[in-house]
Design a protein around this motif. Sequence first.
Motif, mmCIF file in Angstrom:
data_model
loop_
_atom_site.group_PDB
_atom_site.id
_atom_site.type_symbol
_atom_site.label_atom_id
_atom_site.label_comp_id
_atom_site.label_asym_id
_atom_site.label_seq_id
_atom_site.Cartn_x
_atom_site.Cartn_y
_atom_site.Cartn_z
ATOM 1 N N LEU A 47 0.839 -1.200 0.000
ATOM 2 C CA LEU A 47 0.000 0.000 0.000
ATOM 3 C C LEU A 47 0.870 1.244 0.000
ATOM 4 C CD1 LEU A 47 -2.943 -0.605 2.504
ATOM 5 C CD2 LEU A 47 -2.990 -0.619 0.029
ATOM 6 N N LYS A 48 0.419 2.238 -0.744
ATOM 7 C CA LYS A 48 1.139 3.518 -0.814
ATOM 8 C C LYS A 48 0.157 4.641 -0.493
ATOM 9 C CE LYS A 48 4.222 1.826 -4.450
ATOM 10 N NZ LYS A 48 3.742 0.458 -4.345
ATOM 11 N N VAL A 49 0.682 5.808 -0.208
ATOM 12 C CA VAL A 49 -0.163 6.982 0.005
ATOM 13 C C VAL A 49 -1.013 7.172 -1.239
ATOM 14 C CG1 VAL A 49 -0.146 9.488 0.307
ATOM 15 C CG2 VAL A 49 1.422 8.064 1.647
ATOM 16 N N GLY A 50 -2.313 7.384 -1.041
ATOM 17 C CA GLY A 50 -3.243 7.542 -2.153
ATOM 18 C C GLY A 50 -4.029 6.273 -2.465
ATOM 19 N N ASP A 51 -3.558 5.124 -1.951
ATOM 20 C CA ASP A 51 -4.281 3.862 -2.149
ATOM 21 C C ASP A 51 -5.448 3.774 -1.172
ATOM 22 O OD1 ASP A 51 -2.405 3.120 -4.039
ATOM 23 O OD2 ASP A 51 -1.367 1.684 -2.739
ATOM 24 N N SER A 52 -6.459 3.011 -1.551
ATOM 25 C CA SER A 52 -7.571 2.730 -0.642
ATOM 26 C C SER A 52 -7.252 1.489 0.169
ATOM 27 C CB SER A 52 -8.861 2.493 -1.428
ATOM 28 O OG SER A 52 -9.274 3.702 -2.030
ATOM 29 N N ILE A 53 -7.707 1.486 1.419
ATOM 30 C CA ILE A 53 -7.506 0.322 2.283
ATOM 31 C C ILE A 53 -8.341 -0.832 1.728
ATOM 32 C CG2 ILE A 53 -7.959 -0.621 4.594
ATOM 33 C CD1 ILE A 53 -5.632 1.263 4.656
ATOM 34 N N THR A 76 -5.500 6.779 7.519
ATOM 35 C CA THR A 76 -6.422 6.963 6.397
ATOM 36 C C THR A 76 -7.387 8.100 6.698
ATOM 37 O OG1 THR A 76 -8.247 5.548 7.147
ATOM 38 C CG2 THR A 76 -6.398 4.450 6.046
ATOM 39 N N ASP A 77 -7.887 8.709 5.628
ATOM 40 C CA ASP A 77 -8.931 9.721 5.804
ATOM 41 C C ASP A 77 -10.266 8.998 5.968
ATOM 42 O OD1 ASP A 77 -9.755 8.941 3.233
ATOM 43 O OD2 ASP A 77 -8.929 10.718 2.268
ATOM 44 N N LYS A 78 -11.330 9.773 6.116
ATOM 45 C CA LYS A 78 -12.646 9.147 6.375
ATOM 46 C C LYS A 78 -13.158 8.350 5.172
ATOM 47 C CE LYS A 78 -15.594 13.279 5.706
ATOM 48 N NZ LYS A 78 -15.646 13.503 4.361
ATOM 49 N N ASN A 79 -12.529 8.511 4.017
ATOM 50 C CA ASN A 79 -12.920 7.744 2.836
ATOM 51 C C ASN A 79 -12.134 6.445 2.685
ATOM 52 O OD1 ASN A 79 -14.804 9.756 1.992
ATOM 53 N ND2 ASN A 79 -13.060 10.985 1.324
ATOM 54 N N GLY A 80 -11.207 6.197 3.625
ATOM 55 C CA GLY A 80 -10.421 4.967 3.560
ATOM 56 C C GLY A 80 -9.203 5.057 2.660
ATOM 57 N N VAL A 81 -8.787 6.286 2.330
ATOM 58 C CA VAL A 81 -7.617 6.478 1.475
ATOM 59 C C VAL A 81 -6.397 6.761 2.357
ATOM 60 C CG1 VAL A 81 -6.599 7.925 -0.347
ATOM 61 C CG2 VAL A 81 -9.042 7.338 -0.417
ATOM 62 N N VAL A 82 -5.304 6.035 2.094
ATOM 63 C CA VAL A 82 -4.083 6.183 2.883
ATOM 64 C C VAL A 82 -3.505 7.588 2.673
ATOM 65 C CG1 VAL A 82 -1.732 5.324 3.273
ATOM 66 C CG2 VAL A 82 -3.582 3.717 2.736
ATOM 67 N N GLN A 83 -3.310 8.307 3.791
ATOM 68 C CA GLN A 83 -2.762 9.666 3.749
ATOM 69 C C GLN A 83 -1.313 9.722 4.225
ATOM 70 O OE1 GLN A 83 -4.481 12.281 2.401
ATOM 71 N NE2 GLN A 83 -5.951 10.685 1.892
#
Length: 152
Positions: free
Chosen positions: A3-9, A121-128
């Motif tokens: 997983l990288k920044v910008g990926d979804s969990i 992750t943000d509330k949308n599940g995207v790695v920050q």
Amino acid sequence: MELKVGDSIPNFTAKDTNGNDFDSKNVVGHKPLVIYFYPKDNTPGCTAQACSFRDQYEDFKDLGAEVIGISSDSADSHQKFAKQYQLPFILLSDSDKKIRKLFGVPTGMFGLLPGRVTYITDKNGVVQMIFDSMLATKHIPKALSAIKKLVL
């Protein structure tokens, strides 16, 4: 896969501290998350890390975030660990290391220890943010700072 920044969990399931089935779909995409992978219950670094997350847990909750700790220990081990140190957050058992592989958590200490990595992750599940360090207590201020940036 890593997983990288910008990926979804990705979706995953596991047993929680009480032996109940945990499904990531119930939290991912609903609130900011701190998902941290750690090597083992009741080791000095992991205990210090868990207790630091415990001590700051209300700060994370006040920001609307949830903390989830994951290791390959059994739900039984997690239950004892959580009870002994009064850990208020979710601990998940990844005994087959599927979640660790799903996230692409590297091994530490020349491949001898499971890695210690925190994903924000943000509330949308995207790695920050991803913080990879064997320095256990460094994860908490990094995670709190990242969550504050997301919600304030």
